[in-house]
Design an enzyme around this catalytic site. Structure first.
Site, PDB file in Angstrom:
ATOM      1  NE  ARG A  56      -2.733   0.531   3.516  1.00 32.23           N
ATOM      2  CZ  ARG A  56      -2.191   1.219   4.536  1.00 32.23           C
ATOM      3  NH1 ARG A  56      -1.868   2.488   4.395  1.00 32.23           N
ATOM      4  NH2 ARG A  56      -1.970   0.632   5.698  1.00 32.23           N
TER       5      ARG A  56
ATOM      6  CG  ASP B 271      -9.187  14.517 -15.903  1.00 31.81           C
ATOM      7  OD1 ASP B 271      -8.428  13.868 -16.649  1.00 31.81           O
ATOM      8  OD2 ASP B 271     -10.259  14.068 -15.461  1.00 31.81           O
TER       9      ASP B 271
HETATM   10  C1  PLP Z   1     -11.870  12.647 -18.003  1.00 29.04           C
HETATM   11  C2  PLP Z   1     -12.000  11.569 -16.967  1.00 29.04           C
HETATM   12  N1  PLP Z   1     -11.487  11.770 -15.742  1.00 29.04           N
HETATM   13  C3  PLP Z   1     -11.575  10.827 -14.768  1.00 29.04           C
HETATM   14  C4  PLP Z   1     -12.227   9.625 -15.000  1.00 29.04           C
HETATM   15  C5  PLP Z   1     -12.338   8.609 -13.896  1.00 29.04           C
HETATM   16  O1  PLP Z   1     -11.472   7.534 -14.124  1.00 29.04           O
HETATM   17  P1  PLP Z   1     -11.708   6.038 -13.648  1.00 29.04           P
HETATM   18  O2  PLP Z   1     -12.900   5.507 -14.368  1.00 29.04           O
HETATM   19  O3  PLP Z   1     -10.438   5.347 -13.998  1.00 29.04           O
HETATM   20  O4  PLP Z   1     -11.947   6.067 -12.175  1.00 29.04           O
HETATM   21  C6  PLP Z   1     -12.766   9.374 -16.265  1.00 29.04           C
HETATM   22  C7  PLP Z   1     -13.460   8.099 -16.544  1.00 29.04           C
HETATM   23  O5  PLP Z   1     -14.144   7.953 -17.532  1.00 29.04           O
HETATM   24  C8  PLP Z   1     -12.653  10.369 -17.273  1.00 29.04           C
HETATM   25  O6  PLP Z   1     -13.158  10.185 -18.505  1.00 29.04           O
END
Ligand code: PLP
Length: 393
Positions: free
Chosen positions: A58, A183
């Site tokens: 972990r 993101d």
């Molecule tokens: C732009 C974006 N950010 C975050 C996520 C979340 O990721 P995860 O499904 O791996 O938890 C997604 C999932 O579709 C996504 O498209």
């Protein structure tokens, strides 16, 4: 191997991979929950940070560590922190950096659960938020408050394909003492490097382009500042949202072909986007590579390619889109994106169903919007598939 000054493709293949005592050509799966200490002093030294070495999976594991180092180099960051999922990464970032009374400014058309986590959960602990159209940086400027701690961007956004000027947004945020999180899932580090554009933290759902084979759910965070990295890692370890060694092994394999997959998929995407735009039954197409995209010029400055995500709406809106999804044969009707196989889905009833219709519309997600993640198949076959399905609508 020192890879810091080498090219992206070389880093993709080599960065972070340790050379073990057997000379393994790839990083093996260290499928162990814990690591033996030679003696009590070694254990105490590792816990105190006086000696290198692994303690417990972990907290850290060689297979996971290889991936963390690899993606940290691809993003030009200091340290990577791998997580169980992309949402695990989002949770770690929010938990580490937002306290009671903090305010967050974010992209209105952000991935639904990233927004839901703030609106439905963190709001219970007194976190305030403003979801705005960050594609106009003026909206970020006017939303900043004395307690704004984070500007959280998704660019290009999922699935509205809105693009935020990361450099300009970072300037505004930093003037107010807020951290910038991006993101980068839709672009991948091959096409966009937010840390080079001024952001403080970048993260991915590695489930998507970084792994690229639709067989793993995972996440990774990369930050610049050493203290921020340490804080994020402590939060990941404490929350227990670590990646698993087997997951990491698969992502270590997937990432080695990232640029090849992205190049091929975006070549297909450009042809499909143009074909869709010219189709009489298509109402509109949003693809950052088309001159019709409202931020096409910004995309050319900020990204080194256009990627393979397309949103479009057929004439006939929701019913027509639903009909299309029931009639495609080659594209798989499934959520997720960024894999070698083409996927099609309906955000309003699937990935973004957790958002209210009003919030979706404000973020540019109409009920008829269809999201198409282009894979690496032969483009003629993909177009023929769409053609036969649209003909039935
Ligand atoms: C732009 C974006 N950010 C975050 C996520 C979340 O990721 P995860 O499904 O791996 O938890 C997604 C999932 O579709 C996504 O498209």
């Amino acid at each position: 191997m020192q890879t810091k000054d080498l090219g992206f493709n070389t880093k993709m293949v080599h960065a972070g991979h340790p050379h073990d005592q057997y000379g393994s050509a790839v990083t093996p799966i260290y499928q162990t929950s814990t690591f033996a200490f030679d003696n009590a002093q070694t254990g105490a030294d590792r816990f105190a940070g006086r000696a290198d070495g692994f303690i417990y999976t972990r907290i850290g594991n060689p297979t996971i560590c290889a991936l963390e180092k690899n993606v940290a180099e691809l993003e030009n960051g200091t340290e990577g922190i791998a997580t169980a999922s992309g949402m695990g990464a989002v949770s770690v970032i929010y938990m580490a950096l937002l306290s009671q009374g903090a305010h967050l400014v974010s992209t209105g058309s952000v991935y639904g659960p990233s927004r839901g986590l703030i609106e439905k959960q963190f709001s219970r602990f007194g976190v305030e938020y403003s979801y705005v159209d960050t594609s106009d940086v003026e909206n970020i400027r006017t939303s900043m408050r004395p307690n704004t701690k984070m500007v959280y961007l998704e660019s290009p956004s999922n699935p509205a394909m809105l693009v935020t000027d990361i450099r300009a947004a970072s300037d505004v945020a930093h003037r107010h003492g807020a951290l910038v999180v991006v993101d980068n899932t839709f672009a991948s580090p091959y096409l966009q490097k937010p840390l080079d554009l001024g952001a403080d933290i970048v993260f991915h759902s590695v489930t998507k382009f970084i792994n690229g084979h639709a067989d793993v759910v995972g996440g990774i965070i990369v930050a610049k500042d050493v203290a921020v990295c340490k804080h994020l890692r402590t939060m990941m370890v404490t929350l227990g949202v670590n990646m698993d060694p087997h997951q990491a092994y698969l992502v270590n394999r997937g990432v080695k072909t990232l640029s090849l997959r992205v190049e091929r998929a975006q070549e297909n995407a450009m042809k499909i986007a143009r074909w869709l735009e010219a189709h009489p039954k298509v109402e509109w197409v949003r693809y950052v590579g088309l001159p019709s995209h409202p931020q096409h010029e910004l995309v050319k400055r900020q990204m080194s390619g256009f990627g393979s995500m397309i949103s479009f709406e057929l004439k006939g809106g929701y019913e027509a889109g639903r009909n299309l999804m029931d009639n495609v044969r080659l594209a798989t009707l499934a959520v997720s994106l960024g894999g070698v196989e083409t996927l099609i889905e309906h955000p309003a009833s699937m990935t973004h169903a957790a958002m209210s219709q009003a919030d979706r519309l404000e973020g540019g997600i109409t009920d008829g919007l269809v999201r198409y993640s282009v894979g690496i198949e032969d483009v003629e076959d993909l177009i023929a598939d769409l053609e036969q399905a649209i003909a039935k609508v």
